[in-house]
Design a protein around this motif. Structure first.
Motif, PDB file in Angstrom:
ATOM      1  N   GLN B   6       0.761  -1.579  -0.015  1.00  0.00           N
ATOM      2  CA  GLN B   6       0.131  -0.376  -0.275  1.00  0.00           C
ATOM      3  C   GLN B   6       1.189   1.769  -0.052  1.00  0.00           C
ATOM      4  OE1 GLN B   6      -3.242  -1.215   3.344  1.00  0.00           O
ATOM      5  NE2 GLN B   6      -3.966   0.562   2.371  1.00  0.00           N
ATOM      6  N   CYS B  23      -3.468   0.166  -3.824  1.00  0.00           N
ATOM      7  CA  CYS B  23      -3.191  -0.774  -3.710  1.00  0.00           C
ATOM      8  C   CYS B  23      -2.703  -2.339  -3.847  1.00  0.00           C
ATOM      9  CB  CYS B  23      -4.511  -1.468  -2.510  1.00  0.00           C
ATOM     10  SG  CYS B  23      -4.245  -3.348  -1.892  1.00  0.00           S
ATOM     11  N   TRP B  34     -11.133  -3.057   0.470  1.00  0.00           N
ATOM     12  CA  TRP B  34     -10.545  -1.110   1.325  1.00  0.00           C
ATOM     13  C   TRP B  34     -11.614  -2.085   2.922  1.00  0.00           C
ATOM     14  CZ3 TRP B  34      -6.463   1.170   0.207  1.00  0.00           C
ATOM     15  CH2 TRP B  34      -6.368   1.091  -1.212  1.00  0.00           C
ATOM     16  N   ARG B  69     -10.346  -1.339  -9.801  1.00  0.00           N
ATOM     17  CA  ARG B  69      -9.386  -2.320  -9.647  1.00  0.00           C
ATOM     18  C   ARG B  69      -9.343  -2.491 -11.522  1.00  0.00           C
ATOM     19  NH1 ARG B  69      -9.195  -8.155  -7.288  1.00  0.00           N
ATOM     20  NH2 ARG B  69      -7.101  -8.535  -7.538  1.00  0.00           N
ATOM     21  N   CYS B  92      -6.000  -2.053   3.387  1.00  0.00           N
ATOM     22  CA  CYS B  92      -6.160  -3.332   2.049  1.00  0.00           C
ATOM     23  C   CYS B  92      -5.531  -4.233   2.390  1.00  0.00           C
ATOM     24  CB  CYS B  92      -5.862  -2.776   0.674  1.00  0.00           C
ATOM     25  SG  CYS B  92      -6.185  -3.838  -0.616  1.00  0.00           S
TER      26      CYS B  92
END
Lengths: 111, 113
Positions: B6, B23, B34, B69, B92
């Motif tokens: 992270q 992350c 998260w 993501r 994360c």
């Protein structure tokens, strides 16, 4: 929302003593896990117990699970100053693929 | 194996500014989470990804928080605009199989002044 609730919220003991912390939860689970968090650091996994298990050991750690009472306890034997940290229980609510954490318990082990 | 990475480690911003956290999960971990941890409390799940799809974002304040993501690997969490109450550690985590093998990163400590 919080699922687990640790008890007591804070505990201070002397090195060499045992520390017991309890966790209660509300809904059905597949597993319950305990984590440790040192100040300002990430969470470290300690031990996992599945819903069909009643007791599990790992080194100085002993965890029990009572699904009828929806509760678990974590025992740390022969505590050390390095065990000083916050401890959290976490459950997979209703068997979901996410962990829900309790509020945590702060353990202080005095040398 | 390498852990969950992270960055940044710490961030201080003024209220109403924007901030982003990054992350990188453990290689091969399909699920990424998260969490927000306010001082003195347990971590609270903000969002869960399975590969690059959102599984659960029910507790994400969508008026100011967003997450993505891309390509199902690393992820970013953004806050815009930040409020004082967003001061917290943002953690994360990734897992290979559901809640088994959850691994957390060291977190990003955000202070909003």
């Amino acid at each position: 929302s919080q699922q687990g609730e640790e008890d007591p919220q804070a505990l201070s003991i002397q090195e060499g003593e045992n520390a017991t912390m309890n966790c209660s939860y509300k809904t059905s689970i597949n597993n319950l896990q305990w984590y440790r968090q040192n100040s300002g650091r990430g969470l470290v996994h300690l031990i996992l117990i599945r819903s069909n298990e009643r007791e599990k050991h790992s080194g100085r750690l002993r965890v029990t699970l009572d699904t009828s009472k929806k509760s678990s306890s974590l025992l740390i034997t022969a505590s050390r100053a390095a065990d000083t940290a916050s401890y959290f229980c976490a459950t997979d609510v209703g068997g979901s693929e996410k962990l829900v954490f309790g509020k945590g318990m702060k353990l202080t082990v005095n040398p | 194996e390498a852990g969950v990475a992270q960055s940044p480690r710490y961030k201080i911003i003024e209220k109403r500014q924007s901030v982003a956290f990054w992350c990188n999960p453990i290689s091969g971990h399909a699920t990424l989470y998260w969490y927000q941890q306010i001082l003195g409390q347990g971590p609270k799940l903000l969002i869960q990804f399975q590969n690059n799809g959102v599984v659960d974002d029910s507790q994400l304040p969508k008026d100011r928080f967003s997450a993505e993501r891309l390509k199902g690997v690393d992820s970013t969490l953004k806050i815009q605009p930040a409020k004082l109450e967003d001061s917290a550690v943002y953690l994360c985590a990734s897992s290979l199989t559901g809640t088994l093998g959850y691994t957390f990163g060291s977190g990003t400590r955000l202070t909003v002044v």
